[in-house]
Design a protein around this motif. Structure first.
Motif, short mmCIF file in Angstrom:
data_model
loop_
_atom_site.label_atom_id
_atom_site.label_comp_id
_atom_site.label_asym_id
_atom_site.label_seq_id
_atom_site.Cartn_x
_atom_site.Cartn_y
_atom_site.Cartn_z
N ILE A 1 -13.03 -1.43 2.78
CA ILE A 1 -12.01 -2.30 2.00
C ILE A 1 -13.12 -3.32 1.19
O ILE A 1 -13.79 -4.01 2.00
CB ILE A 1 -10.85 -2.93 2.71
N SER A 2 -12.81 -3.56 0.04
CA SER A 2 -13.42 -4.35 -0.82
C SER A 2 -12.89 -5.44 -1.67
O SER A 2 -11.58 -4.62 -2.20
CB SER A 2 -14.75 -3.53 -1.43
N GLN A 3 -13.33 -6.24 -1.82
CA GLN A 3 -12.58 -7.12 -2.76
C GLN A 3 -12.55 -6.62 -4.26
O GLN A 3 -11.71 -7.09 -5.10
CB GLN A 3 -13.20 -8.91 -2.71
N ASN A 4 -13.45 -5.92 -4.55
CA ASN A 4 -13.73 -5.33 -5.94
C ASN A 4 -13.02 -4.04 -6.23
O ASN A 4 -13.15 -3.65 -7.30
CB ASN A 4 -15.09 -5.58 -6.05
N GLU A 5 -12.22 -3.57 -5.20
CA GLU A 5 -11.56 -2.15 -5.60
C GLU A 5 -10.02 -2.24 -4.89
O GLU A 5 -9.73 -3.15 -4.08
CB GLU A 5 -12.25 -1.15 -4.65
N LEU B 1 7.94 -6.40 4.01
CA LEU B 1 7.08 -7.52 4.60
C LEU B 1 5.81 -7.09 4.90
O LEU B 1 4.67 -7.82 4.56
CB LEU B 1 7.51 -8.01 6.07
N LEU B 2 5.54 -5.80 5.12
CA LEU B 2 4.35 -5.18 5.54
C LEU B 2 3.23 -5.49 4.16
O LEU B 2 2.15 -5.62 4.42
CB LEU B 2 4.28 -3.83 5.61
N LEU B 3 3.75 -5.33 3.04
CA LEU B 3 3.16 -5.33 1.69
C LEU B 3 2.65 -6.56 1.44
O LEU B 3 1.46 -6.64 1.01
CB LEU B 3 3.88 -4.86 0.67
N GLN B 4 3.15 -7.66 1.94
CA GLN B 4 2.55 -9.02 1.83
C GLN B 4 1.11 -9.28 2.58
O GLN B 4 0.43 -9.82 2.19
CB GLN B 4 3.78 -10.14 2.27
N PHE B 5 1.47 -8.26 3.83
CA PHE B 5 -0.08 -8.70 4.50
C PHE B 5 -1.05 -7.83 3.85
O PHE B 5 -2.29 -8.20 3.95
CB PHE B 5 0.37 -8.28 5.93
N LYS B 6 -0.97 -6.82 3.08
CA LYS B 6 -1.78 -5.87 2.58
C LYS B 6 -2.58 -6.41 1.36
O LYS B 6 -3.76 -6.40 1.30
CB LYS B 6 -1.09 -4.55 1.95
N ASP B 7 -2.03 -7.40 0.90
CA ASP B 7 -2.56 -8.18 -0.22
C ASP B 7 -3.81 -9.13 0.19
O ASP B 7 -4.57 -9.61 -0.74
CB ASP B 7 -1.53 -9.01 -0.95
N VAL B 8 -3.84 -9.28 1.51
CA VAL B 8 -4.73 -10.51 2.09
C VAL B 8 -5.92 -9.64 2.65
O VAL B 8 -7.14 -10.24 2.80
CB VAL B 8 -4.25 -11.18 3.18
N MET B 9 -5.81 -8.33 2.65
CA MET B 9 -6.69 -7.53 3.38
C MET B 9 -8.16 -7.67 2.74
O MET B 9 -9.25 -7.77 3.42
CB MET B 9 -6.48 -6.00 3.68
N GLU C 1 -2.88 -3.31 13.34
CA GLU C 1 -3.19 -2.16 12.49
C GLU C 1 -3.96 -2.27 11.22
O GLU C 1 -4.75 -1.44 11.06
CB GLU C 1 -1.81 -1.65 12.11
N ASN C 2 -3.68 -3.51 10.53
CA ASN C 2 -4.75 -3.74 9.50
C ASN C 2 -6.20 -3.81 9.78
O ASN C 2 -7.03 -3.43 9.22
CB ASN C 2 -4.37 -4.89 8.58
N GLY C 3 -6.36 -4.49 11.09
CA GLY C 3 -7.81 -4.57 11.45
C GLY C 3 -8.42 -3.37 11.95
O GLY C 3 -9.87 -3.27 11.93
N HIS C 4 -7.80 -2.30 11.96
CA HIS C 4 -8.46 -0.86 12.25
C HIS C 4 -9.13 -0.49 10.96
O HIS C 4 -10.25 0.29 10.94
CB HIS C 4 -7.53 0.06 12.78
N SER C 5 -8.59 -0.70 9.78
CA SER C 5 -9.22 -0.63 8.57
C SER C 5 -10.46 -1.37 8.33
O SER C 5 -11.06 -1.18 7.22
CB SER C 5 -8.14 -0.78 7.35
N LEU C 6 -10.66 -2.41 9.19
CA LEU C 6 -11.81 -3.23 8.86
C LEU C 6 -13.15 -2.98 9.58
O LEU C 6 -12.93 -2.58 10.79
CB LEU C 6 -11.41 -4.72 8.69
N GLY C 7 -14.12 -3.48 9.48
CA GLY C 7 -15.33 -3.29 10.26
C GLY C 7 -16.31 -1.89 10.02
O GLY C 7 -15.91 -1.11 9.00
#
Length: 576
Positions: A314-318, A289-297, A409-415
């Motif tokens: 986190i970049s769309q190109n990497e 389940l977690l990995l499904q959310f990763k794909d949208v980050m 938790e994914n939000g901590h990786s953004l910003g």
């Protein structure tokens, strides 16, 4: 009156019996009968034994970091309990819940202090216990005048214990201060690496063992980088380095003269890391389940407020450098075991201040199955009946709260990066957690759009988040109760924007279409604060949204009448 190293217990036997029964709930970790353990290879079972020993050693390190008297007082209570002292037995159970002599319980305004006249200072034991904020600032100004810049950098870093050195201060790296404990831990990790069947996990343990032995931040960096790569390893072992407990270090940014000197000499101010250890076994189904959310980050990164004003990690190109695992827990020690008003249900590490992130390493999200499953369904139903309009009951779902946590938790990786995250001074943790929460809720429609969740789940997430987290049982204490302050901020924002309201019967209604837009507005404010690098703007933001009125008081008092479990007891089957 019986004393323990000269200190009296602060509570009667009757009070402690209530605190450790009626007011306490068990968080039961897995046993050797659990399928996750049974399915391990013999080698991994053997490795697990040594990882648990290492975690137990690290608990003593955290006890020392927290309070200089933690270990002596725990020993005194243990010895008295073994001799049949019932008062000591009950006090020891409370001590093990707090994992220390004192701590907040998330409900009462003042810290719970097990012994009379034995409190914990704001700098914990990271700093001399008699050091006030004023003296701390005065000494640092003196050291700046003496051009002791390198020592100041160490004092204001995350990995040092600070002691007095005549009339100034001296910083001692963790690897030196805790040399004996770290050496014992390193040995256990090396033995575990010998037994484990997974080559990537074996390699990580060896790096982590070396990081414990060397006063070299590069070794932590290399260990962190190897740890963050582990997606499919059967076992989980983490040395957590979170810096929410130290309320002393960040005060330097509140002093204008110090702040100017810190900026002049380009010194990064990072609160001290409280250490903890997590041991577990990966749950494969939960991880899917977690990995499904990763794909949208990557998509979310481009939609962040002010995305063009800072470099995204986190970049769309990497490729996204982030692993995510759901874990059946075997052991929680140190920081993880300080059950002071709550327990960590998930974690995103390393934090942005760590060298591994600054040099391009990845992150790892770990989710705690046994912690999130420990709730009281009877009390929950009472809470829903009391606060939530019946038409919304169908949308309450504990698994939906787990999805909110995934987004958090994914939000901590953004910003913005650590340079911005650390700038709000004593408010930095509140602002960062506010950011992670708002990213989760603001972008839930994006997960819907990408097919990760459905319409019903979206309503369940909103409903469960609001009713489970935002209806507070007590007024938060600034700046200590980070998460409760964040919950209050978000509750007040939703009220302000009409995303929630209470009817004449004081029952909560939710305007689902207004929730994410309101929270995106809040997210924009939070990112602007981080980009401003202004502690003053951060404090103003918190003050603005931390109002407490009759409605809050009604919710708080009613929650207490429904019965609130103030303490948690971790039940572990592997540490005896």
């Amino acid at each position: 009156m019986t004393t323990y190293n000269g200190y009296e217990i602060n509570y009667t036997i009757e009070e402690l019996e209530k605190m450790t029964t009626t007011d306490m709930t068990d968080v039961t970790l897995i046993s050797k009968e659990h399928p996750s353990y049974i399915n391990l290879t013999d080698g991994d079972k053997k490795a697990l034994e040594h990882l648990v020993i290492a975690a137990k050693i690290l608990n003593n390190v955290a006890l020392i970091q927290d309070n200089a008297l933690n270990i002596p007082q725990k020993k005194a209570l243990t010895e008295a309990s073994q001799k049949g002292d019932h008062h000591a037995t009950l006090a020891l159970k409370l001590f093990n819940s707090l994992n220390g002599v004192a701590g907040l319980n998330g409900i009462d305004e003042k810290p719970i202090t097990i012994f009379k006249d034995l409190n914990t200072p704001i700098g914990k034991n990271f700093y001399p216990t008699d050091l006030s904020i004023e003296e701390f600032h005065t000494i640092l100004l003196k050291m700046f005048n003496n051009n002791q810049i390198e020592e100041i950098k160490k004092i204001l870093s995350s990995r040092t214990m600070v002691i007095r050195d005549n009339d100034i201060l001296k910083a001692i790296d963790y690897t030196i201060y805790f040399k004996e404990e770290f050496s014992l831990m390193a040995n256990e990790l090396e033995v575990a690496s010998h037994y484990t069947t997974d080559n990537l996990f074996k390699e990580y343990l060896s790096w982590q063992a070396q990081a414990l032995l060397q006063n070299n931040e590069d070794m932590d960096m290399l260990a962190d980088k190897h740890w963050a790569l582990m997606q499919d390893t059967p076992l989980e072992f983490t040395i957590s380095r979170e810096n929410y407990d130290d309320e002393m270090t960040s005060t330097v940014l509140e002093n204008k003269a110090l702040k100017a000197l810190i900026q002049q000499h380009n010194i990064e101010v990072v609160a001290k890391d409280m250490l903890g250890a997590r041991v577990g076994i990966q749950n494969k189904e939960g991880t899917k389940l977690l990995l499904q959310f990763k794909d949208v980050m990557a998509t979310l990164s481009s939609k962040m407020p002010y995305a063009d004003k800072y470099e995204q990690t986190i970049s769309q190109n990497e490729d996204i450098k982030q692993t995510m695992v759901d874990v059946d827990l075997v052991s929680l020690t140190g920081d993880y075991a300080q059950c002071r008003g709550g327990m960590t249900v998930a974690q995103n590490l390393p934090n942005n201040d760590k060298l591994s992130i600054k040099t391009g390493g990845g992150r790892r999200n770990v989710y705690h199955r046994q912690v999130r499953s420990s709730h009281d369904p009877i009390r929950t139903q009472k809470m829903l009946n009391t606060f939530l309009h019946p038409s919304f009951h169908q949308y309450y779902n504990t698994e939906a709260d787990h999805i909110f946590v995934i987004g958090h938790e994914n939000g901590h990786s953004l910003g913005p990066s650590s340079e911005y995250q650390n700038s709000p001074g004593i408010c930095k943790s509140i602002i960062e957690e506010n950011k992670a929460d708002t990213i989760s809720i603001a972008f839930m429609p994006e997960y819907l759009k990408n097919g990760v969740i459905n319409e019903t789940q979206l309503k369940e997430i909103y409903t469960s988040w609001i009713t489970r987290r935002l209806l507070l049982s007590s007024k938060p204490i600034f700046p200590t109760e980070t998460y409760k302050i964040v919950d209050l901020i978000e509750f007040n924002k939703l009220l302000q924007c009409g995303a929630i309201y209470f009817d004449e019967n004081k029952l909560l209604h939710i305007e689902f279409d207004k929730v994410s837009p309101a929270i995106y507005e809040l997210l924009s404010e939070v990112i602007n604060i981080q980009l401003s690098k202004s502690p003053e703007l951060a404090k103003s933001h918190i003050d603005k949204y931390s109002t407490w009125n009759e409605l809050h008081e009604y919710i708080s008092s009613t929650q207490k009448k429904l019965g609130v479990k103030k303490y948690k007891n971790i039940v572990s089957f592997f540490e005896n």
